[in-house]
Design a protein around this motif. Sequence first.
Motif, PDB file in Angstrom:
ATOM      1  N   ALA A  33       0.719  -1.082  -0.222  1.00 27.08           N
ATOM      2  CA  ALA A  33      -0.018  -0.015  -0.086  1.00 27.08           C
ATOM      3  C   ALA A  33       0.881   1.090  -0.152  1.00 27.08           C
ATOM      4  O   ALA A  33       0.605   2.164  -0.565  1.00 27.08           O
ATOM      5  CB  ALA A  33      -0.955   0.061   1.146  1.00 27.08           C
ATOM      6  N   VAL A  34       1.823   1.128   0.673  1.00 30.34           N
ATOM      7  CA  VAL A  34       2.891   2.351   0.881  1.00 30.34           C
ATOM      8  C   VAL A  34       3.373   2.657  -0.378  1.00 30.34           C
ATOM      9  O   VAL A  34       3.693   3.770  -1.118  1.00 30.34           O
ATOM     10  CB  VAL A  34       3.766   2.252   1.957  1.00 30.34           C
ATOM     11  CG1 VAL A  34       4.965   3.170   1.762  1.00 30.34           C
ATOM     12  CG2 VAL A  34       3.126   2.360   3.309  1.00 30.34           C
ATOM     13  N   ARG A  35       3.920   1.483  -1.113  1.00 23.97           N
ATOM     14  CA  ARG A  35       4.488   1.690  -2.338  1.00 23.97           C
ATOM     15  C   ARG A  35       3.694   2.079  -3.399  1.00 23.97           C
ATOM     16  O   ARG A  35       4.199   3.089  -4.493  1.00 23.97           O
ATOM     17  CB  ARG A  35       5.047   0.313  -2.778  1.00 23.97           C
ATOM     18  CG  ARG A  35       5.807   0.131  -4.038  1.00 23.97           C
ATOM     19  CD  ARG A  35       6.775  -1.147  -4.317  1.00 23.97           C
ATOM     20  NE  ARG A  35       7.914  -0.942  -5.116  1.00 23.97           N
ATOM     21  CZ  ARG A  35       7.936  -0.991  -6.540  1.00 23.97           C
ATOM     22  NH1 ARG A  35       6.742  -0.499  -7.207  1.00 23.97           N
ATOM     23  NH2 ARG A  35       8.971  -0.626  -7.275  1.00 23.97           N
ATOM     24  N   ARG A  36       2.294   1.596  -3.465  1.00 21.21           N
ATOM     25  CA  ARG A  36       1.186   2.054  -4.455  1.00 21.21           C
ATOM     26  C   ARG A  36       1.284   3.596  -4.308  1.00 21.21           C
ATOM     27  O   ARG A  36       1.028   4.283  -5.328  1.00 21.21           O
ATOM     28  CB  ARG A  36      -0.044   1.271  -4.092  1.00 21.21           C
ATOM     29  CG  ARG A  36      -0.167   0.063  -4.942  1.00 21.21           C
ATOM     30  CD  ARG A  36      -1.519  -0.490  -5.104  1.00 21.21           C
ATOM     31  NE  ARG A  36      -2.365  -0.469  -3.629  1.00 21.21           N
ATOM     32  CZ  ARG A  36      -1.981  -1.366  -2.775  1.00 21.21           C
ATOM     33  NH1 ARG A  36      -1.405  -2.492  -3.210  1.00 21.21           N
ATOM     34  NH2 ARG A  36      -2.740  -1.656  -1.520  1.00 21.21           N
ATOM     35  N   ASP A  37       0.980   4.020  -2.996  1.00 25.63           N
ATOM     36  CA  ASP A  37       0.783   5.416  -2.878  1.00 25.63           C
ATOM     37  C   ASP A  37       2.006   6.256  -3.159  1.00 25.63           C
ATOM     38  O   ASP A  37       1.719   7.315  -3.890  1.00 25.63           O
ATOM     39  CB  ASP A  37       0.589   5.905  -1.400  1.00 25.63           C
ATOM     40  CG  ASP A  37      -0.612   5.164  -0.688  1.00 25.63           C
ATOM     41  OD1 ASP A  37      -1.732   4.763  -1.593  1.00 25.63           O
ATOM     42  OD2 ASP A  37      -0.844   5.063   0.514  1.00 25.63           O
ATOM     43  N   ALA A  38       3.013   5.611  -3.201  1.00 29.85           N
ATOM     44  CA  ALA A  38       4.449   6.732  -3.674  1.00 29.85           C
ATOM     45  C   ALA A  38       4.458   6.526  -5.037  1.00 29.85           C
ATOM     46  O   ALA A  38       4.735   7.665  -5.767  1.00 29.85           O
ATOM     47  CB  ALA A  38       5.333   5.584  -3.045  1.00 29.85           C
ATOM     48  N   ILE A  39       3.871   5.533  -5.810  1.00 23.62           N
ATOM     49  CA  ILE A  39       4.029   5.355  -7.266  1.00 23.62           C
ATOM     50  C   ILE A  39       2.914   6.511  -7.826  1.00 23.62           C
ATOM     51  O   ILE A  39       3.327   7.103  -8.866  1.00 23.62           O
ATOM     52  CB  ILE A  39       3.890   4.116  -7.792  1.00 23.62           C
ATOM     53  CG1 ILE A  39       5.015   3.244  -7.650  1.00 23.62           C
ATOM     54  CG2 ILE A  39       3.571   3.844  -9.188  1.00 23.62           C
ATOM     55  CD1 ILE A  39       5.028   1.804  -7.754  1.00 23.62           C
ATOM     56  N   GLU A  40       1.834   6.624  -7.153  1.00 22.26           N
ATOM     57  CA  GLU A  40       0.882   7.391  -7.600  1.00 22.26           C
ATOM     58  C   GLU A  40       1.230   8.766  -7.416  1.00 22.26           C
ATOM     59  O   GLU A  40       1.148   9.674  -8.325  1.00 22.26           O
ATOM     60  CB  GLU A  40      -0.377   7.060  -6.845  1.00 22.26           C
ATOM     61  CG  GLU A  40      -1.129   5.925  -7.407  1.00 22.26           C
ATOM     62  CD  GLU A  40      -2.388   5.621  -6.566  1.00 22.26           C
ATOM     63  OE1 GLU A  40      -2.867   6.468  -5.495  1.00 22.26           O
ATOM     64  OE2 GLU A  40      -2.884   4.399  -6.250  1.00 22.26           O
ATOM     65  N   ARG A  41       1.809   9.102  -6.267  1.00 23.34           N
ATOM     66  CA  ARG A  41       2.301  10.373  -5.995  1.00 23.34           C
ATOM     67  C   ARG A  41       3.394  10.949  -6.789  1.00 23.34           C
ATOM     68  O   ARG A  41       3.430  12.116  -7.389  1.00 23.34           O
ATOM     69  CB  ARG A  41       2.791  10.463  -4.492  1.00 23.34           C
ATOM     70  CG  ARG A  41       3.060  12.140  -3.806  1.00 23.34           C
ATOM     71  CD  ARG A  41       3.528  12.007  -2.478  1.00 23.34           C
ATOM     72  NE  ARG A  41       4.341  10.887  -1.925  1.00 23.34           N
ATOM     73  CZ  ARG A  41       3.727   9.777  -1.324  1.00 23.34           C
ATOM     74  NH1 ARG A  41       2.453   9.566  -1.184  1.00 23.34           N
ATOM     75  NH2 ARG A  41       4.467   8.831  -0.824  1.00 23.34           N
ATOM     76  N   LEU A  42       4.137  10.080  -7.238  1.00 24.92           N
ATOM     77  CA  LEU A  42       5.476  10.104  -8.102  1.00 24.92           C
ATOM     78  C   LEU A  42       4.773  10.464  -9.329  1.00 24.92           C
ATOM     79  O   LEU A  42       5.152  11.281 -10.279  1.00 24.92           O
ATOM     80  CB  LEU A  42       6.400   8.952  -8.140  1.00 24.92           C
ATOM     81  CG  LEU A  42       7.571   9.182  -9.180  1.00 24.92           C
ATOM     82  CD1 LEU A  42       8.389  10.207  -8.797  1.00 24.92           C
ATOM     83  CD2 LEU A  42       8.367   7.842  -8.995  1.00 24.92           C
ATOM     84  N   ALA A  43       3.925   9.681 -10.116  1.00 23.39           N
ATOM     85  CA  ALA A  43       3.134  10.004 -11.260  1.00 23.39           C
ATOM     86  C   ALA A  43       2.512  11.128 -11.353  1.00 23.39           C
ATOM     87  O   ALA A  43       2.707  11.995 -12.267  1.00 23.39           O
ATOM     88  CB  ALA A  43       2.272   8.770 -11.567  1.00 23.39           C
ATOM     89  N   SER A  44       1.934  11.763 -10.266  1.00 29.92           N
ATOM     90  CA  SER A  44       1.393  13.097 -10.438  1.00 29.92           C
ATOM     91  C   SER A  44       2.547  14.134 -10.597  1.00 29.92           C
ATOM     92  O   SER A  44       2.235  15.213 -10.989  1.00 29.92           O
ATOM     93  CB  SER A  44       0.647  13.332  -9.155  1.00 29.92           C
ATOM     94  OG  SER A  44       0.029  14.368  -9.007  1.00 29.92           O
ATOM     95  N   LEU A  45       3.561  13.857  -9.468  1.00 31.06           N
ATOM     96  CA  LEU A  45       4.586  14.959  -9.562  1.00 31.06           C
ATOM     97  C   LEU A  45       5.141  15.135 -10.766  1.00 31.06           C
ATOM     98  O   LEU A  45       5.632  16.158 -11.293  1.00 31.06           O
ATOM     99  CB  LEU A  45       5.507  14.518  -8.306  1.00 31.06           C
ATOM    100  CG  LEU A  45       4.928  14.869  -7.009  1.00 31.06           C
ATOM    101  CD1 LEU A  45       5.679  14.142  -6.099  1.00 31.06           C
ATOM    102  CD2 LEU A  45       4.959  16.243  -6.697  1.00 31.06           C
TER     103      LEU A  45
END
Length: 119
Positions: A11-23
């Motif tokens: 879950a932490v990894r998914r959130d970080a990947i989503e945040r990274l894609a947005s950034l």
Amino acid sequence: MTDSPRERLAAVRRDAIERLASLEAQLDDIAEARRGANSDDEHDPEGSTLAFDRAQAAVLAADSRHVIEEVDAAVGRLDAGTYGVCERCGRPIGAARLELRPTARLCVTCQAQAERRSG
């Protein structure tokens, strides 16, 4: 929380990947805006500049990449059977700490010592 460490890490990894894609999309938008602007300082003097916005997004993207690396390392410790064991003293890392910070490498005591030394 009843999730397993592997589920929490995923879950932490998914959130970080989503945040990274947005950034990264935000960085692309900033780059496009810079191409169309004569000057970075054409903004409202009270507002931020494109350079500031880009720097801020770049730092947040780097942080997201770091989180992904930390999660991957924690999954490696899970696979190796060393997850939840302090890398410094070898004692167990408390369940509450791992629930709040599933990528923790150090127990609370060793983390506090490390922070005192670096601070």
